[in-house]
Design a protein around this motif. Structure first.
Motif, PDB file in Angstrom:
ATOM      1  N   UNK A  14     -19.643 -49.320 -15.219  1.00 26.83           N
ATOM      2  CA  UNK A  14     -19.798 -48.367 -16.329  1.00 26.83           C
ATOM      3  C   UNK A  14     -18.608 -48.388 -17.290  1.00 26.83           C
ATOM      4  N   UNK A  16     -15.533 -47.389 -16.883  1.00 26.88           N
ATOM      5  CA  UNK A  16     -14.834 -46.092 -16.850  1.00 26.88           C
ATOM      6  C   UNK A  16     -13.469 -46.295 -16.186  1.00 26.88           C
ATOM      7  N   UNK A  20      -9.885 -41.429 -14.734  1.00 24.15           N
ATOM      8  CA  UNK A  20     -10.741 -40.306 -15.142  1.00 24.15           C
ATOM      9  C   UNK A  20     -11.470 -39.679 -13.968  1.00 24.15           C
ATOM     10  N   UNK A  21     -11.386 -40.309 -12.822  1.00 22.88           N
ATOM     11  CA  UNK A  21     -12.137 -39.809 -11.679  1.00 22.88           C
ATOM     12  C   UNK A  21     -11.218 -39.151 -10.656  1.00 22.88           C
ATOM     13  N   UNK A  22     -11.699 -38.066 -10.091  1.00 29.21           N
ATOM     14  CA  UNK A  22     -10.971 -37.412  -9.016  1.00 29.21           C
ATOM     15  C   UNK A  22     -11.959 -37.161  -7.883  1.00 29.21           C
ATOM     16  N   UNK A  24     -12.747 -35.107  -4.411  1.00 24.60           N
ATOM     17  CA  UNK A  24     -12.317 -33.969  -3.596  1.00 24.60           C
ATOM     18  C   UNK A  24     -12.780 -34.174  -2.172  1.00 24.60           C
ATOM     19  N   UNK A 139     -22.087 -25.973 -16.106  1.00 24.61           N
ATOM     20  CA  UNK A 139     -22.892 -26.353 -17.271  1.00 24.61           C
ATOM     21  C   UNK A 139     -23.535 -27.718 -17.055  1.00 24.61           C
ATOM     22  N   UNK A 144     -21.434 -29.145 -21.215  1.00 28.02           N
ATOM     23  CA  UNK A 144     -20.009 -29.257 -20.893  1.00 28.02           C
ATOM     24  C   UNK A 144     -19.262 -30.008 -21.991  1.00 28.02           C
ATOM     25  N   UNK A 147     -18.775 -27.659 -24.776  1.00 22.67           N
ATOM     26  CA  UNK A 147     -17.793 -26.629 -24.387  1.00 22.67           C
ATOM     27  C   UNK A 147     -16.368 -27.184 -24.483  1.00 22.67           C
TER      28      UNK A 147
ATOM     29  N   UNK B  29     -21.503 -29.122 -14.206  1.00 19.82           N
ATOM     30  CA  UNK B  29     -20.050 -29.282 -14.313  1.00 19.82           C
ATOM     31  C   UNK B  29     -19.357 -27.938 -14.482  1.00 19.82           C
ATOM     32  N   UNK B  31     -16.130 -26.244 -15.464  1.00 20.78           N
ATOM     33  CA  UNK B  31     -14.893 -26.597 -16.178  1.00 20.78           C
ATOM     34  C   UNK B  31     -13.634 -26.114 -15.468  1.00 20.78           C
ATOM     35  N   UNK B  41      -9.122 -29.316 -18.732  1.00 21.22           N
ATOM     36  CA  UNK B  41      -8.473 -30.481 -18.136  1.00 21.22           C
ATOM     37  C   UNK B  41      -9.450 -31.296 -17.294  1.00 21.22           C
ATOM     38  N   UNK B  42     -10.662 -30.818 -17.135  1.00 19.47           N
ATOM     39  CA  UNK B  42     -11.623 -31.558 -16.337  1.00 19.47           C
ATOM     40  C   UNK B  42     -12.750 -30.668 -15.888  1.00 19.47           C
ATOM     41  N   UNK B  43     -13.517 -31.161 -14.952  1.00 21.99           N
ATOM     42  CA  UNK B  43     -14.623 -30.377 -14.421  1.00 21.99           C
ATOM     43  C   UNK B  43     -14.941 -30.839 -13.018  1.00 21.99           C
ATOM     44  N   UNK B  44     -15.384 -29.891 -12.217  1.00 21.06           N
ATOM     45  CA  UNK B  44     -15.851 -30.255 -10.887  1.00 21.06           C
ATOM     46  C   UNK B  44     -17.350 -30.503 -10.988  1.00 21.06           C
ATOM     47  N   UNK B  83     -20.049 -41.382 -13.100  1.00 27.43           N
ATOM     48  CA  UNK B  83     -19.591 -42.510 -13.923  1.00 27.43           C
ATOM     49  C   UNK B  83     -20.420 -42.605 -15.205  1.00 27.43           C
ATOM     50  N   UNK B  85     -22.003 -40.196 -16.783  1.00 25.42           N
ATOM     51  CA  UNK B  85     -21.640 -39.112 -17.703  1.00 25.42           C
ATOM     52  C   UNK B  85     -20.284 -39.368 -18.348  1.00 25.42           C
ATOM     53  N   UNK B  86     -19.319 -39.857 -17.560  1.00 20.91           N
ATOM     54  CA  UNK B  86     -17.987 -40.147 -18.119  1.00 20.91           C
ATOM     55  C   UNK B  86     -18.097 -41.181 -19.239  1.00 20.91           C
ATOM     56  N   UNK B  96     -12.030 -37.248 -23.040  1.00 18.03           N
ATOM     57  CA  UNK B  96     -12.657 -37.189 -21.723  1.00 18.03           C
ATOM     58  C   UNK B  96     -11.686 -36.703 -20.654  1.00 18.03           C
ATOM     59  N   UNK B  97     -12.014 -35.607 -20.006  1.00 13.89           N
ATOM     60  CA  UNK B  97     -11.162 -35.123 -18.922  1.00 13.89           C
ATOM     61  C   UNK B  97     -11.579 -35.750 -17.595  1.00 13.89           C
ATOM     62  N   UNK B  98     -10.724 -35.685 -16.577  1.00 15.44           N
ATOM     63  CA  UNK B  98     -11.119 -36.216 -15.283  1.00 15.44           C
ATOM     64  C   UNK B  98     -12.243 -35.382 -14.678  1.00 15.44           C
ATOM     65  N   UNK B  99     -13.104 -36.031 -13.989  1.00 15.21           N
ATOM     66  CA  UNK B  99     -14.194 -35.343 -13.319  1.00 15.21           C
ATOM     67  C   UNK B  99     -13.981 -35.404 -11.819  1.00 15.21           C
ATOM     68  N   UNK B 100     -14.083 -34.295 -11.181  1.00 17.49           N
ATOM     69  CA  UNK B 100     -13.946 -34.267  -9.734  1.00 17.49           C
ATOM     70  C   UNK B 100     -15.332 -34.284  -9.109  1.00 17.49           C
ATOM     71  N   UNK B 101     -15.608 -35.279  -8.325  1.00 20.02           N
ATOM     72  CA  UNK B 101     -16.915 -35.351  -7.688  1.00 20.02           C
ATOM     73  C   UNK B 101     -16.887 -34.637  -6.349  1.00 20.02           C
TER      74      UNK B 101
END
Lengths: 167, 107
Positions: A14, A16, A20-22, A24, A139, A144, A147, B29, B31, B41-44, B83, B85-86, B96-101
């Motif tokens: 993709x 990316x 940009x990825x985290x 948890x 959202x 999102x 927002x 998501x 925020x 700063x991102x979204x879960x 991925x 969506x990012x 683009x903020x980091x996304x926590x999956x």
């Protein structure tokens, strides 16, 4: 294929950036097989992916064990945040956690922030980031994006949190 | 949490297997903002299952998925969707903020 390798393949497909990825992981999952978790987190971090521990404060919350993981952040569970600011014991735990996490070079995120009083308490102890209904409910991807654009400067969230809650 | 093989979880398991094929999931998501600036700063990313007849909360179907091994294809789906969506957000000129999956990859 390991998790890190599978994620790497998707990021490349993709186009990316890994930064940009985290990912948890829950505290209980991380401590269930700590040796495996250490290797898996290292593999993700070597790719540039951030890794945080979720639900911190719901289990035994052993930062001594968790410091073996190459984490970037911990997320303080909503049950602790909900006790702020009126419960002195919860406040002491959150405060100590933030201090210790910072000493370990970790960012701290508070989950489930719903009131300005909770935000005020978190601000006073230098918690780094927050999420919760005070700012916004979950959202869709499209909403999102809108927002995040609207709130890019950030100011309105803290000055008009109640209005944003109605989004 | 121990998930007992009740009729309820057995029914969820059968439906979960079909749901993956039928693509009944989506991501929402939540925020995240910086303190004290309030900047995003991102979204879960939160996994939602839009089961026909009503959506199922994650706390009901994730433990079942963990128990029966479906957590692996679900984790795969979440990361693929995140991925996508990012990529889409960056093409739309967003900061683009980091996304926590969500993820339970070590269970």
């Amino acid at each position: 294929m390991g998790l890190a390798e599978a994620i790497d393949t998707k990021l490349r497909r993709h186009r990316v950036p890994a930064t940009l990825l985290e990912i948890e992981i829950t505290e209980s999952a991380a401590t269930k097989d700590l040796g495996l978790a250490v290797k898996s987190v290292r593999a993700l971090r070597d790719l540039g992916i951030k890794v945080s521990v979720d639900d911190f404060g719901t289990g035994y919350s052993n930062l001594g064990q968790l410091q073996r993981l190459a984490l970037t952040a911990i997320k303080i569970d909503r049950s602790l945040v909900a006790s702020l600011p009126d419960c002195p014991r919860a406040a002491a735990i959150v405060h100590a956690t933030v201090n210790l996490a910072h000493r370990l070079g970790l960012k701290v995120v508070a989950e489930g922030v719903e009131t300005r009083a909770q935000l005020g308490a978190l601000r006073s102890i230098q918690c780094d980031e927050a999420q919760g209904f005070l700012f916004c409910k979950p959202l869709s991807a499209e909403r999102f994006l809108a927002w995040a654009r609207t709130h890019r400067s950030g100011d309105r969230i803290l000055t008009h949190p109640v209005r944003e809650r109605a989004l | 949490m121990e998930v007992r093989p009740t009729a309820f979880s057995a029914s969820i398991e059968a439906d979960l297997r079909r749901a993956i094929d039928r693509n009944e999931f989506d991501l929402q998501f939540q925020p995240k903002v910086a303190i004290p600036s309030g900047r995003p700063v991102g979204a879960e990313a939160l996994l939602r299952w839009n089961r026909p007849g009503g959506s199922v909360p994650p706390e009901q179907f994730i433990p079942v998925a963990e128990k029966c091994g479906l957590i692996l294809p679900l984790t795969d789906w979440v990361i693929e969707a995140a991925c996508r969506h990012l990529r889409s957000w960056s093409e739309n000129g967003a900061l683009v903020p980091p996304v926590a999956s969500i993820s339970r990859p070590w269970c």
